[in-house]
Design a protein around this motif. Sequence first.
Motif, PDB file in Angstrom:
ATOM      1  N   TYR A  20       0.857  -1.199   0.000  1.00  0.00           N
ATOM      2  CA  TYR A  20       0.000   0.000   0.000  1.00  0.00           C
ATOM      3  C   TYR A  20       0.887   1.240   0.000  1.00  0.00           C
ATOM      4  CZ  TYR A  20      -3.188   3.649   1.511  1.00  0.00           C
ATOM      5  OH  TYR A  20      -3.906   4.815   1.580  1.00  0.00           O
ATOM      6  N   GLU A  21       0.408   2.296  -0.670  1.00  0.00           N
ATOM      7  CA  GLU A  21       1.127   3.573  -0.636  1.00  0.00           C
ATOM      8  C   GLU A  21       0.135   4.703  -0.855  1.00  0.00           C
ATOM      9  OE1 GLU A  21       4.293   3.857  -3.525  1.00  0.00           O
ATOM     10  OE2 GLU A  21       5.126   5.638  -2.534  1.00  0.00           O
ATOM     11  N   ASP A  22       0.311   5.801  -0.123  1.00  0.00           N
ATOM     12  CA  ASP A  22      -0.409   7.034  -0.433  1.00  0.00           C
ATOM     13  C   ASP A  22       0.547   8.201  -0.216  1.00  0.00           C
ATOM     14  OD1 ASP A  22      -0.498   7.739   2.329  1.00  0.00           O
ATOM     15  OD2 ASP A  22      -2.444   6.779   2.609  1.00  0.00           O
ATOM     16  N   GLU A  23       0.033   9.412  -0.184  1.00  0.00           N
ATOM     17  CA  GLU A  23       0.881  10.611  -0.100  1.00  0.00           C
ATOM     18  C   GLU A  23       1.797  10.600   1.135  1.00  0.00           C
ATOM     19  OE1 GLU A  23       0.203  15.269   0.883  1.00  0.00           O
ATOM     20  OE2 GLU A  23      -1.582  14.033   0.455  1.00  0.00           O
ATOM     21  N   LYS A  24       1.304  10.073   2.253  1.00  0.00           N
ATOM     22  CA  LYS A  24       2.048  10.166   3.522  1.00  0.00           C
ATOM     23  C   LYS A  24       2.624   8.847   4.022  1.00  0.00           C
ATOM     24  CE  LYS A  24      -0.467  14.113   5.468  1.00  0.00           C
ATOM     25  NZ  LYS A  24       0.654  15.037   5.363  1.00  0.00           N
ATOM     26  N   VAL A  25       2.204   7.731   3.433  1.00  0.00           N
ATOM     27  CA  VAL A  25       2.474   6.422   4.031  1.00  0.00           C
ATOM     28  C   VAL A  25       2.937   5.407   2.992  1.00  0.00           C
ATOM     29  CG1 VAL A  25       1.384   4.488   5.275  1.00  0.00           C
ATOM     30  CG2 VAL A  25       0.575   6.806   5.658  1.00  0.00           C
ATOM     31  N   ILE A  26       3.805   4.491   3.441  1.00  0.00           N
ATOM     32  CA  ILE A  26       4.098   3.311   2.622  1.00  0.00           C
ATOM     33  C   ILE A  26       3.952   2.070   3.525  1.00  0.00           C
ATOM     34  CG2 ILE A  26       6.591   3.508   2.998  1.00  0.00           C
ATOM     35  CD1 ILE A  26       6.985   2.489   0.122  1.00  0.00           C
ATOM     36  N   SER A  27       3.468   0.981   2.949  1.00  0.00           N
ATOM     37  CA  SER A  27       3.365  -0.271   3.707  1.00  0.00           C
ATOM     38  C   SER A  27       3.963  -1.397   2.874  1.00  0.00           C
ATOM     39  CB  SER A  27       1.907  -0.573   4.031  1.00  0.00           C
ATOM     40  OG  SER A  27       1.830  -1.848   4.653  1.00  0.00           O
ATOM     41  N   PHE A  28       4.775  -2.221   3.522  1.00  0.00           N
ATOM     42  CA  PHE A  28       5.448  -3.318   2.830  1.00  0.00           C
ATOM     43  C   PHE A  28       5.613  -4.487   3.792  1.00  0.00           C
ATOM     44  CE2 PHE A  28       8.394  -0.041   4.315  1.00  0.00           C
ATOM     45  CZ  PHE A  28       9.248  -0.752   5.147  1.00  0.00           C
ATOM     46  N   LEU A  29       5.946  -5.654   3.216  1.00  0.00           N
ATOM     47  CA  LEU A  29       6.118  -6.848   4.046  1.00  0.00           C
ATOM     48  C   LEU A  29       7.396  -6.752   4.875  1.00  0.00           C
ATOM     49  CD1 LEU A  29       5.154  -9.784   1.640  1.00  0.00           C
ATOM     50  CD2 LEU A  29       3.786  -8.813   3.490  1.00  0.00           C
ATOM     51  N   ASP A  30       7.305  -7.150   6.135  1.00  0.00           N
ATOM     52  CA  ASP A  30       8.491  -7.279   6.992  1.00  0.00           C
ATOM     53  C   ASP A  30       9.316  -8.454   6.467  1.00  0.00           C
ATOM     54  OD1 ASP A  30      10.205  -8.055   9.262  1.00  0.00           O
ATOM     55  OD2 ASP A  30       9.015  -6.621  10.399  1.00  0.00           O
ATOM     56  N   ILE A  31      10.631  -8.225   6.251  1.00  0.00           N
ATOM     57  CA  ILE A  31      11.446  -9.319   5.678  1.00  0.00           C
ATOM     58  C   ILE A  31      11.723 -10.447   6.671  1.00  0.00           C
ATOM     59  CG2 ILE A  31      12.770  -8.527   3.667  1.00  0.00           C
ATOM     60  CD1 ILE A  31      14.951  -7.641   5.687  1.00  0.00           C
ATOM     61  N   MET A  32      11.533 -10.193   7.956  1.00  0.00           N
ATOM     62  CA  MET A  32      11.703 -11.282   8.947  1.00  0.00           C
ATOM     63  C   MET A  32      10.407 -11.391   9.749  1.00  0.00           C
ATOM     64  SD  MET A  32      15.603 -10.828  10.246  1.00  0.00           S
ATOM     65  CE  MET A  32      15.574  -9.056  10.437  1.00  0.00           C
ATOM     66  N   PRO A  33       9.376 -11.945   9.135  1.00  0.00           N
ATOM     67  CA  PRO A  33       8.027 -11.842   9.703  1.00  0.00           C
ATOM     68  C   PRO A  33       7.800 -12.704  10.944  1.00  0.00           C
ATOM     69  CG  PRO A  33       8.001 -13.303   7.806  1.00  0.00           C
ATOM     70  CD  PRO A  33       9.396 -12.722   7.871  1.00  0.00           C
ATOM     71  N   ALA A  34       6.934 -12.210  11.829  1.00  0.00           N
ATOM     72  CA  ALA A  34       6.474 -13.012  12.967  1.00  0.00           C
ATOM     73  C   ALA A  34       5.537 -14.106  12.456  1.00  0.00           C
ATOM     74  CB  ALA A  34       5.751 -12.113  13.971  1.00  0.00           C
ATOM     75  N   ASN A  35       4.747 -13.788  11.462  1.00  0.00           N
ATOM     76  CA  ASN A  35       3.942 -14.733  10.685  1.00  0.00           C
ATOM     77  C   ASN A  35       3.993 -14.258   9.235  1.00  0.00           C
ATOM     78  OD1 ASN A  35       2.850 -16.752  12.361  1.00  0.00           O
ATOM     79  ND2 ASN A  35       1.172 -15.445  13.075  1.00  0.00           N
ATOM     80  N   LYS A  36       3.791 -15.169   8.284  1.00  0.00           N
ATOM     81  CA  LYS A  36       3.844 -14.759   6.881  1.00  0.00           C
ATOM     82  C   LYS A  36       2.688 -13.806   6.583  1.00  0.00           C
ATOM     83  CE  LYS A  36       6.550 -18.660   5.442  1.00  0.00           C
ATOM     84  NZ  LYS A  36       6.626 -19.974   4.787  1.00  0.00           N
ATOM     85  N   GLY A  37       3.022 -12.687   5.917  1.00  0.00           N
ATOM     86  CA  GLY A  37       2.047 -11.639   5.653  1.00  0.00           C
ATOM     87  C   GLY A  37       2.207 -10.437   6.578  1.00  0.00           C
ATOM     88  N   HIS A  38       3.095 -10.551   7.574  1.00  0.00           N
ATOM     89  CA  HIS A  38       3.400  -9.467   8.534  1.00  0.00           C
ATOM     90  C   HIS A  38       3.796  -8.207   7.755  1.00  0.00           C
ATOM     91  CE1 HIS A  38       6.313  -8.469  12.185  1.00  0.00           C
ATOM     92  NE2 HIS A  38       5.738  -7.377  11.715  1.00  0.00           N
TER      93      HIS A  38
END
Length: 135
Positions: A20-38
């Motif tokens: 996800y991305e908008d003007e103020k924010v970006i969201s991406f997967l954690d490369i060392m996840p606590a669970n897959k999809g983190h």
Amino acid sequence: MENCIFCKIVDGKIPAAKVYEDEKVISFLDIMPANKGHCLIVPKKHSETLAEISDEDLAAIIKAAKKVAKALSLSLGAAFNIVMNNGKEAGQVVNHSHIHVIPRFHKDRLRIKWSHLKYENDELKEYADKIRKFI
Ligand code: AMP
Ligand code: ZN
């Protein structure tokens, strides 16, 4: 911030699996996840912790966390935990404020629970009084 890994992701200097991305924010997967999809929710403007982030960026990241959490729920059938580590003692490793959205599954063995302490005598009131003075 020159050596900030999340600023580098925001600037496109290192790759990330963006969701996800908008003007103020970006969201991406954690490369060392606590669970897959983190997922991580990161304000584009650098700030270190919740205590320093602007109200505008805070509103933007929590709204984005809701969007991503709903998407995790729909795509993976997951429940979710929202976690924000603020400061070294709280487990913050990357000093660019961020919210973790961690998908949860039946019997996934991940534990985000703590044992409980007890207040003695007047301590409960004393802690409330102490904290209230700084609000
Ligand atoms: P925290 O302990 O709250 O500071 O969490 C930082 C998180 O960032 C950790 O869960 C790391 O796995 C994650 N992380 C570090 N570098 C990257 C990266 N390049 N891409 C995605 N996630 C990262
Ligand atoms: Zn940064």
